[in-house]
Design a protein around this motif. Structure first.
Motif, PDB file in Angstrom:
ATOM      1  N   LYS A  53       0.827  -1.204   0.000  1.00 19.71           N
ATOM      2  CA  LYS A  53       0.000   0.000   0.000  1.00 19.71           C
ATOM      3  C   LYS A  53       0.865   1.259   0.000  1.00 19.71           C
ATOM      4  CE  LYS A  53      -4.330  -1.593   2.030  1.00 19.71           C
ATOM      5  NZ  LYS A  53      -5.333  -1.327   3.097  1.00 19.71           N
ATOM      6  N   ARG A  54       0.357   2.301  -0.670  1.00 20.79           N
ATOM      7  CA  ARG A  54       1.018   3.582  -0.724  1.00 20.79           C
ATOM      8  C   ARG A  54      -0.014   4.690  -0.619  1.00 20.79           C
ATOM      9  NH1 ARG A  54       4.846   0.937   0.243  1.00 20.79           N
ATOM     10  NH2 ARG A  54       6.679   0.544  -1.048  1.00 20.79           N
ATOM     11  N   PHE A  55       0.409   5.855  -0.123  1.00 26.98           N
ATOM     12  CA  PHE A  55      -0.466   7.020  -0.173  1.00 26.98           C
ATOM     13  C   PHE A  55      -0.659   7.410  -1.635  1.00 26.98           C
ATOM     14  CE2 PHE A  55       1.028   8.157   4.281  1.00 26.98           C
ATOM     15  CZ  PHE A  55      -0.211   7.887   4.859  1.00 26.98           C
ATOM     16  N   ALA A  56      -1.883   7.749  -2.014  1.00 26.61           N
ATOM     17  CA  ALA A  56      -2.195   8.167  -3.382  1.00 26.61           C
ATOM     18  C   ALA A  56      -2.542   9.648  -3.360  1.00 26.61           C
ATOM     19  CB  ALA A  56      -3.361   7.349  -3.935  1.00 26.61           C
ATOM     20  N   LEU A  57      -1.549  10.465  -3.626  1.00 20.94           N
ATOM     21  CA  LEU A  57      -1.704  11.910  -3.479  1.00 20.94           C
ATOM     22  C   LEU A  57      -1.085  12.637  -4.657  1.00 20.94           C
ATOM     23  CD1 LEU A  57      -0.521  12.141   0.245  1.00 20.94           C
ATOM     24  CD2 LEU A  57      -2.896  12.324  -0.518  1.00 20.94           C
ATOM     25  N   GLU A  58      -1.659  13.791  -4.985  1.00 24.12           N
ATOM     26  CA  GLU A  58      -1.027  14.674  -5.942  1.00 24.12           C
ATOM     27  C   GLU A  58       0.310  15.142  -5.353  1.00 24.12           C
ATOM     28  OE1 GLU A  58      -2.098  15.355  -8.923  1.00 24.12           O
ATOM     29  OE2 GLU A  58      -4.014  14.296  -8.747  1.00 24.12           O
ATOM     30  N   ASP A  59       1.186  15.575  -6.227  1.00 26.54           N
ATOM     31  CA  ASP A  59       2.549  15.909  -5.825  1.00 26.54           C
ATOM     32  C   ASP A  59       2.597  16.906  -4.667  1.00 26.54           C
ATOM     33  OD1 ASP A  59       5.416  15.701  -6.324  1.00 26.54           O
ATOM     34  OD2 ASP A  59       5.260  17.819  -6.847  1.00 26.54           O
ATOM     35  N   ARG A  60       1.826  17.986  -4.757  1.00 25.48           N
ATOM     36  CA  ARG A  60       1.861  19.016  -3.716  1.00 25.48           C
ATOM     37  C   ARG A  60       1.348  18.472  -2.382  1.00 25.48           C
ATOM     38  NH1 ARG A  60      -1.935  24.174  -4.458  1.00 25.48           N
ATOM     39  NH2 ARG A  60      -3.438  22.510  -4.040  1.00 25.48           N
ATOM     40  N   ASP A  61       0.266  17.701  -2.441  1.00 23.21           N
ATOM     41  CA  ASP A  61      -0.305  17.121  -1.221  1.00 23.21           C
ATOM     42  C   ASP A  61       0.658  16.109  -0.600  1.00 23.21           C
ATOM     43  OD1 ASP A  61      -2.590  18.633  -1.556  1.00 23.21           O
ATOM     44  OD2 ASP A  61      -3.643  17.061  -2.668  1.00 23.21           O
ATOM     45  N   TRP A  62       1.301  15.327  -1.469  1.00 19.95           N
ATOM     46  CA  TRP A  62       2.264  14.328  -0.991  1.00 19.95           C
ATOM     47  C   TRP A  62       3.390  15.006  -0.223  1.00 19.95           C
ATOM     48  CZ3 TRP A  62       7.437  13.505  -1.324  1.00 19.95           C
ATOM     49  CH2 TRP A  62       7.926  12.223  -1.013  1.00 19.95           C
ATOM     50  N   GLN A  63       3.920  16.097  -0.773  1.00 27.38           N
ATOM     51  CA  GLN A  63       5.030  16.795  -0.154  1.00 27.38           C
ATOM     52  C   GLN A  63       4.662  17.331   1.227  1.00 27.38           C
ATOM     53  OE1 GLN A  63       8.149  16.899  -1.539  1.00 27.38           O
ATOM     54  NE2 GLN A  63       8.737  17.679   0.482  1.00 27.38           N
ATOM     55  N   LEU A  64       3.454  17.932   1.321  1.00 29.52           N
ATOM     56  CA  LEU A  64       3.026  18.480   2.607  1.00 29.52           C
ATOM     57  C   LEU A  64       2.817  17.366   3.627  1.00 29.52           C
ATOM     58  CD1 LEU A  64       2.188  20.776   4.428  1.00 29.52           C
ATOM     59  CD2 LEU A  64      -0.117  20.699   3.418  1.00 29.52           C
ATOM     60  N   ALA A  65       2.172  16.282   3.194  1.00 33.56           N
ATOM     61  CA  ALA A  65       1.924  15.155   4.101  1.00 33.56           C
ATOM     62  C   ALA A  65       3.247  14.566   4.591  1.00 33.56           C
ATOM     63  CB  ALA A  65       1.103  14.082   3.389  1.00 33.56           C
ATOM     64  N   PHE A  66       4.241  14.473   3.692  1.00 30.43           N
ATOM     65  CA  PHE A  66       5.552  13.921   4.047  1.00 30.43           C
ATOM     66  C   PHE A  66       6.259  14.820   5.053  1.00 30.43           C
ATOM     67  CE2 PHE A  66      10.116  13.028   2.735  1.00 30.43           C
ATOM     68  CZ  PHE A  66      10.161  11.805   3.379  1.00 30.43           C
ATOM     69  N   GLU A  67       6.172  16.110   4.870  1.00 24.60           N
ATOM     70  CA  GLU A  67       6.793  17.054   5.802  1.00 24.60           C
ATOM     71  C   GLU A  67       6.150  16.973   7.186  1.00 24.60           C
ATOM     72  OE1 GLU A  67       6.548  20.853   3.945  1.00 24.60           O
ATOM     73  OE2 GLU A  67       8.030  20.364   2.383  1.00 24.60           O
ATOM     74  N   ILE A  68       4.824  16.800   7.210  1.00 30.69           N
ATOM     75  CA  ILE A  68       4.129  16.650   8.496  1.00 30.69           C
ATOM     76  C   ILE A  68       4.603  15.369   9.197  1.00 30.69           C
ATOM     77  CG2 ILE A  68       1.880  16.228   9.580  1.00 30.69           C
ATOM     78  CD1 ILE A  68       0.644  17.991   7.366  1.00 30.69           C
ATOM     79  N   ALA A  69       4.710  14.292   8.424  1.00 26.91           N
ATOM     80  CA  ALA A  69       5.145  13.008   8.990  1.00 26.91           C
ATOM     81  C   ALA A  69       6.572  13.105   9.531  1.00 26.91           C
ATOM     82  CB  ALA A  69       5.051  11.915   7.930  1.00 26.91           C
ATOM     83  N   LEU A  70       7.458  13.796   8.796  1.00 30.83           N
ATOM     84  CA  LEU A  70       8.835  13.961   9.256  1.00 30.83           C
ATOM     85  C   LEU A  70       8.905  14.811  10.523  1.00 30.83           C
ATOM     86  CD1 LEU A  70      10.922  14.486   5.979  1.00 30.83           C
ATOM     87  CD2 LEU A  70      10.808  12.459   7.430  1.00 30.83           C
ATOM     88  N   ALA A  71       8.050  15.820  10.593  1.00 28.62           N
ATOM     89  CA  ALA A  71       8.010  16.659  11.799  1.00 28.62           C
ATOM     90  C   ALA A  71       7.625  15.815  13.008  1.00 28.62           C
ATOM     91  CB  ALA A  71       7.010  17.795  11.604  1.00 28.62           C
ATOM     92  N   MET A  72       6.690  14.886  12.806  1.00 32.60           N
ATOM     93  CA  MET A  72       6.275  13.999  13.896  1.00 32.60           C
ATOM     94  C   MET A  72       7.406  13.047  14.272  1.00 32.60           C
ATOM     95  SD  MET A  72       2.906  11.587  14.093  1.00 32.60           S
ATOM     96  CE  MET A  72       2.692  10.359  15.397  1.00 32.60           C
ATOM     97  N   LEU A  73       8.095  12.519  13.269  1.00 30.98           N
ATOM     98  CA  LEU A  73       9.198  11.593  13.531  1.00 30.98           C
ATOM     99  C   LEU A  73      10.298  12.275  14.341  1.00 30.98           C
ATOM    100  CD1 LEU A  73      10.450   8.771  12.970  1.00 30.98           C
ATOM    101  CD2 LEU A  73      11.530   9.780  10.958  1.00 30.98           C
ATOM    102  N   ARG A  74      10.549  13.529  14.059  1.00 32.22           N
ATOM    103  CA  ARG A  74      11.637  14.237  14.725  1.00 32.22           C
ATOM    104  C   ARG A  74      11.230  14.817  16.082  1.00 32.22           C
ATOM    105  NH1 ARG A  74      15.264  17.496  10.349  1.00 32.22           N
ATOM    106  NH2 ARG A  74      16.562  17.600  12.207  1.00 32.22           N
TER     107      ARG A  74
END
Length: 423
Positions: A53-74
């Protein structure tokens, strides 16, 4: 551009996705990591059951979601880091570049890099294997090193195949061998066996050390051959490895193969050989240990290891040899013998050990002028228990040295307590 084709996902409007991400970003700014995790889980994912399974997102949405996830990881605590580490693989291979950069960054907190290593294990790609290999070589963080090795194991055969390819590249050969040594699966045996004849001694030593952890019929003959290697590091690792195979002692005459290394020019090889012979638990091995212990040319540092090895043998013959050594050793070696005898665990040998200690006390050996030696004698008699040493301990409670008196008093108290429990 999309990261996943829209027809492969659940129907979910772009407005809904935008709202989820907006709320997720606000939650991240407020460090409400539970809420962040809940919002990210609401994002659309692929439906194809034949692929991960993978997230199915447009490029801009994917980038924002990834940044949010990284902020949580850190920024999150351990539990929430664990939760987000399960979601990060859903961002797919497009996330690899950033994750690899972060895991290599020594300024990133160790626990964040630890979780990234775990996440990388979801991607079977050569760049991931190479990253983990380099991490094993460069980091001094033992926990990070351990998780990098476990991640390579998780990747499994793909990682091993990639490492086999790296073995053919001189600039990566050392890293590949070191990484194979961390992956303790049977698939690594053959490539490691090939390395045992490498021209580089350091690589041979790594391979021998790793192979020693496997109980495979092909390996003991290799270890025996390695005992005669020109490089002391290789001989040392082979001696250590064979020490964990006392089950093969008689079948492969391990004592016969190990004994010559007690006279090795490298003291560390001698030391490890003594330890391994002690683990054989046979009279022939104890005799070899005692022979070297008696030599005037044997340094005291090695004699201490020989004494310990005789103690680990847990044999009556070993106690006899320790008794003989008591008569003509230095204070340091004599004290080690006294300590080792006190650690005798086998019930049928405890009396024999106590008898040796009592006899040594009664001999009035000049070495007993050392208060530290008398303290050790009292402690050892207390550890052995039984009624045998009571008279000696009572005498030591009247010693001229206050510390000896205290050691003897507590040892006597221990003996009496054990005796009362037995009765």
């Amino acid at each position: 551009m999309t990261h996943i084709k829209p027809e492969a996902v659940r129907n979910q409007s772009s407005d809904s996705i935008e709202k989820i991400l907006h709320l997720g970003l606000l939650a991240a700014q407020q460090q409400d990591w539970l809420l962040v995790s809940n919002y990210l889980q609401q994002l659309p994912q692929t439906k194809n059951h034949q692929q991960a399974k993978r997230f199915a997102l447009e490029d801009r949405d994917w980038q924002l979601a990834f940044e949010i996830a990284l902020a949580m990881l850190r920024g999150a605590d351990f539990q929430h880091k664990w939760e987000i580490s399960k979601l990060l693989p859903l961002f797919g291979e497009n996330s690899l570049g950033t994750l690899i950069t972060l895991v290599k960054d020594e300024t990133i907190p160790g626990d964040v890099r630890w979780f990234i290593c775990q996440i990388l294990g979801n991607f079977h790609r050569e760049q991931v294997v190479l990253t983990l290999v380099e991490l094993l070589h460069s980091t001094t963080d033992r926990e990070l090193m351990a998780i990098a090795g476990k991640t390579l194991t998780k990747i499994g055969n793909y990682a091993i195949d990639a490492l086999k390819d790296l073995l053919t590249q001189p600039e990566y050969r050392y890293l590949a061998v070191q990484s194979l040594s961390y992956i303790r699966t049977v698939e690594t045996i053959e490539p490691l066996m090939e390395v045992t004849v490498d021209n580089e001694p350091k690589l041979r030593a790594i391979a021998i050390k790793a192979l020693g952890s496997f109980h495979d019929l092909r390996i003991p003959p290799l270890l025996i051959t390695a005992l005669q290697d020109k490089a002391s590091a290789v001989r040392q690792e082979a001696a250590i490895a064979l020490g964990f195979r006392p089950d093969l002692c008689l079948e492969l005459d391990l004592v016969g193969h190990l004994c010559p290394l007690l006279y090795d020019l490298n003291l560390e090889v001698c030391r490890q050989t003594a330890i391994s012979l002690g683990r054989m638990k046979c009279d022939r091995a104890t005799q070899a240990l005692f022979t070297v212990l008696q030599l005037d040319t044997t340094p005291d540092s090695l004699k201490l290891d020989l004494v310990k090895a005789l103690g680990w043998s847990e044999l009556s013959s070993a106690i006899n040899y320790l008794e003989l050594a008591l008569a003509n050793s230095t204070v340091a070696v004599t004290q080690e013998i006294v300590i080792v005898l006190g650690r005798t665990n086998k019930s049928h040998l405890k009396f024999q050990a106590a008898k040796v200690l009592i006899g040594f006390w009664q001999s009035q050996n000049r070495l007993l002028e050392s208060p530290q030696l008398r303290q050790s004698l009292a402690t050892s008699l207390g550890e052995l228990g039984g009624e045998w040493g009571k008279t000696t301990l009572e005498q030591l409670t009247r010693d001229s040295d206050r510390k000896v008196q205290l050691h003897a008093f507590f040892a006597l108290k221990k003996v009496i307590s054990q005796s009362e429990k037995t009765n």
